[in-house]
Write a protein that holds these residues in place. Structure first.
Motif, mmCIF file in Angstrom:
data_model
loop_
_atom_site.group_PDB
_atom_site.id
_atom_site.type_symbol
_atom_site.label_atom_id
_atom_site.label_comp_id
_atom_site.label_asym_id
_atom_site.label_seq_id
_atom_site.Cartn_x
_atom_site.Cartn_y
_atom_site.Cartn_z
ATOM 1 N N SER A 44 0.814 -1.215 0.000
ATOM 2 C CA SER A 44 0.000 0.000 0.000
ATOM 3 C C SER A 44 0.851 1.270 0.000
ATOM 4 N N GLU A 45 2.104 1.152 0.406
ATOM 5 C CA GLU A 45 3.048 2.269 0.409
ATOM 6 C C GLU A 45 4.445 1.671 0.343
ATOM 7 N N PRO A 46 5.440 2.456 -0.072
ATOM 8 C CA PRO A 46 6.795 1.909 -0.175
ATOM 9 C C PRO A 46 7.293 1.358 1.161
ATOM 10 N N VAL A 47 8.040 0.250 1.069
ATOM 11 C CA VAL A 47 8.645 -0.348 2.255
ATOM 12 C C VAL A 47 10.162 -0.242 2.143
ATOM 13 N N GLU A 48 10.815 -0.275 3.298
ATOM 14 C CA GLU A 48 12.270 -0.207 3.352
ATOM 15 C C GLU A 48 12.872 -1.523 2.857
ATOM 16 N N ALA A 49 13.845 -1.430 1.988
ATOM 17 C CA ALA A 49 14.505 -2.636 1.470
ATOM 18 C C ALA A 49 15.109 -3.459 2.598
ATOM 19 N N LEU B 36 12.772 -6.506 -4.186
ATOM 20 C CA LEU B 36 11.905 -5.346 -4.004
ATOM 21 C C LEU B 36 12.098 -4.430 -5.191
ATOM 22 N N GLY B 37 10.994 -4.040 -5.830
ATOM 23 C CA GLY B 37 11.059 -3.142 -6.975
ATOM 24 C C GLY B 37 11.654 -1.799 -6.587
ATOM 25 N N SER B 38 12.164 -1.074 -7.565
ATOM 26 C CA SER B 38 12.810 0.211 -7.297
ATOM 27 C C SER B 38 11.842 1.234 -6.703
ATOM 28 N N VAL C 47 6.943 -6.487 -4.297
ATOM 29 C CA VAL C 47 7.767 -7.560 -3.756
ATOM 30 C C VAL C 47 7.612 -8.763 -4.684
ATOM 31 N N THR C 48 8.730 -9.332 -5.126
ATOM 32 C CA THR C 48 8.717 -10.496 -6.010
ATOM 33 C C THR C 48 9.354 -11.670 -5.283
ATOM 34 N N ILE C 49 8.647 -12.799 -5.310
ATOM 35 C CA ILE C 49 9.122 -14.034 -4.696
ATOM 36 C C ILE C 49 9.267 -15.052 -5.812
ATOM 37 N N THR C 50 10.480 -15.533 -6.009
ATOM 38 C CA THR C 50 10.740 -16.511 -7.063
ATOM 39 C C THR C 50 11.164 -17.820 -6.417
ATOM 40 N N PRO C 51 10.322 -18.881 -6.523
ATOM 41 C CA PRO C 51 10.703 -20.181 -5.972
ATOM 42 C C PRO C 51 11.950 -20.718 -6.679
ATOM 43 N N THR C 52 12.829 -21.366 -5.935
ATOM 44 C CA THR C 52 14.006 -21.982 -6.536
ATOM 45 C C THR C 52 14.113 -23.425 -6.042
ATOM 46 N N PRO C 53 14.073 -24.411 -6.933
ATOM 47 C CA PRO C 53 13.909 -24.246 -8.374
ATOM 48 C C PRO C 53 12.483 -23.797 -8.710
ATOM 49 N N THR D 123 0.796 -26.702 -4.039
ATOM 50 C CA THR D 123 0.076 -25.615 -3.389
ATOM 51 C C THR D 123 1.081 -24.686 -2.728
ATOM 52 N N TYR D 124 0.982 -23.399 -3.042
ATOM 53 C CA TYR D 124 1.903 -22.392 -2.531
ATOM 54 C C TYR D 124 1.212 -21.563 -1.451
ATOM 55 N N GLN D 125 1.934 -21.313 -0.379
ATOM 56 C CA GLN D 125 1.473 -20.404 0.663
ATOM 57 C C GLN D 125 2.578 -19.394 0.924
ATOM 58 N N VAL D 126 2.211 -18.121 0.938
ATOM 59 C CA VAL D 126 3.176 -17.061 1.225
ATOM 60 C C VAL D 126 2.686 -16.312 2.451
ATOM 61 N N SER D 127 3.593 -16.018 3.361
ATOM 62 C CA SER D 127 3.240 -15.134 4.467
ATOM 63 C C SER D 127 4.277 -14.031 4.542
ATOM 64 N N ALA D 128 3.784 -12.836 4.817
ATOM 65 C CA ALA D 128 4.661 -11.676 4.946
ATOM 66 C C ALA D 128 4.351 -10.996 6.274
ATOM 67 N N GLN D 129 5.384 -10.571 6.948
ATOM 68 C CA GLN D 129 5.235 -9.880 8.227
ATOM 69 C C GLN D 129 6.470 -9.028 8.440
ATOM 70 N N GLY D 130 6.361 -8.050 9.276
ATOM 71 C CA GLY D 130 7.530 -7.277 9.664
ATOM 72 C C GLY D 130 8.074 -6.327 8.621
ATOM 73 N N LEU D 131 7.402 -6.173 7.473
ATOM 74 C CA LEU D 131 7.867 -5.205 6.488
ATOM 75 C C LEU D 131 7.572 -3.806 7.027
ATOM 76 N N ALA D 132 8.536 -2.917 6.921
ATOM 77 C CA ALA D 132 8.407 -1.579 7.501
ATOM 78 C C ALA D 132 8.420 -0.510 6.420
ATOM 79 N N ASP D 133 7.589 0.519 6.602
ATOM 80 C CA ASP D 133 7.618 1.639 5.667
ATOM 81 C C ASP D 133 8.735 2.606 6.053
ATOM 82 N N CYS D 134 8.878 3.669 5.296
ATOM 83 C CA CYS D 134 9.979 4.618 5.504
ATOM 84 C C CYS D 134 9.896 5.332 6.847
ATOM 85 N N ALA D 135 8.706 5.380 7.456
ATOM 86 C CA ALA D 135 8.544 6.027 8.761
ATOM 87 C C ALA D 135 8.771 5.043 9.906
#
Length: 170
Positions: A70-75, A98-100, A105-111, A117-129
């Motif tokens: 929803s807003e830029p996050v810190e790399a 992380l895009g410029s 946010v891009t997640i690329t499975p390897t391989p 079935t894929y499950q992604v969870s995200a937490q702790g990402l911080a914005d510039c403030a």
């Protein structure tokens, strides 16, 4: 403040969120100096995931997964511990990018050719403030607290911090 170093604290608790221009003015006798304006942002809004691709329930080849914040996050907050990928319920290797713009946010499975079935969870990402993305979905909060209570000793204590005035129901 009349002693060096000179400083001023601005309590922004009652200020509307948004961008401001601030400057300093110093006066000594009949002399006065005003600094150039500097931008300041009041931001108390926690970043959220605004869009994702593919949509939940999508089937087919192993995807590259993206979500838009929803807003830029810190790399620096996009670290392995904050974004997990499970494939068929098991932790999976992946690369994170992380895009410029700080939004994508891009997640690329390897391989990249694992079906399942894929499950992604995200937490702790911080914005510039420094506002940090909430760690728990509202639907899981009661279960998580009950599980914590189950693991405490009878006389144990759990110290938890809760944000105030951030729009979360308590």
């Amino acid at each position: 403040d009349t002693t060096t170093p000179f400083e001023f604290s601005w309590n922004t608790a009652t200020e509307a969120e948004g961008d401001y221009l601030v400057s300093a003015r110093a006066t000594a006798g009949s002399d006065s100096f005003t600094s150039a304006e500097k931008p300041a942002r009041v931001d108390r809004t926690v970043p959220t995931i605004a869009a994702r691709n593919p949509a939940g329930g999508t089937q087919g080849e192993a995807p590259v997964i993206t979500f838009t914040m929803s807003e830029p996050v810190e790399a620096a907050s996009l670290v392995d511990a904050n974004v997990t990928l499970l494939i068929n319920g098991a932790p999976a290797a992946r690369t994170l990018a992380l895009g410029s713009d700080g939004l994508t946010v891009t997640i690329t499975p390897t391989p990249a050719n694992i079906a399942g079935t894929y499950q992604v969870s995200a937490q702790g990402l911080a914005d510039c403030a420094g506002n940090v993305m909430a760690f728990l979905a509202p639907s899981t909060r009661r279960r998580v607290l009950a599980n914590l209570a189950d693991h405490l000793a009878d006389d144990g204590r759990l110290v938890v911090g809760f944000g105030h005035a951030r729009g979360y129901p308590f």
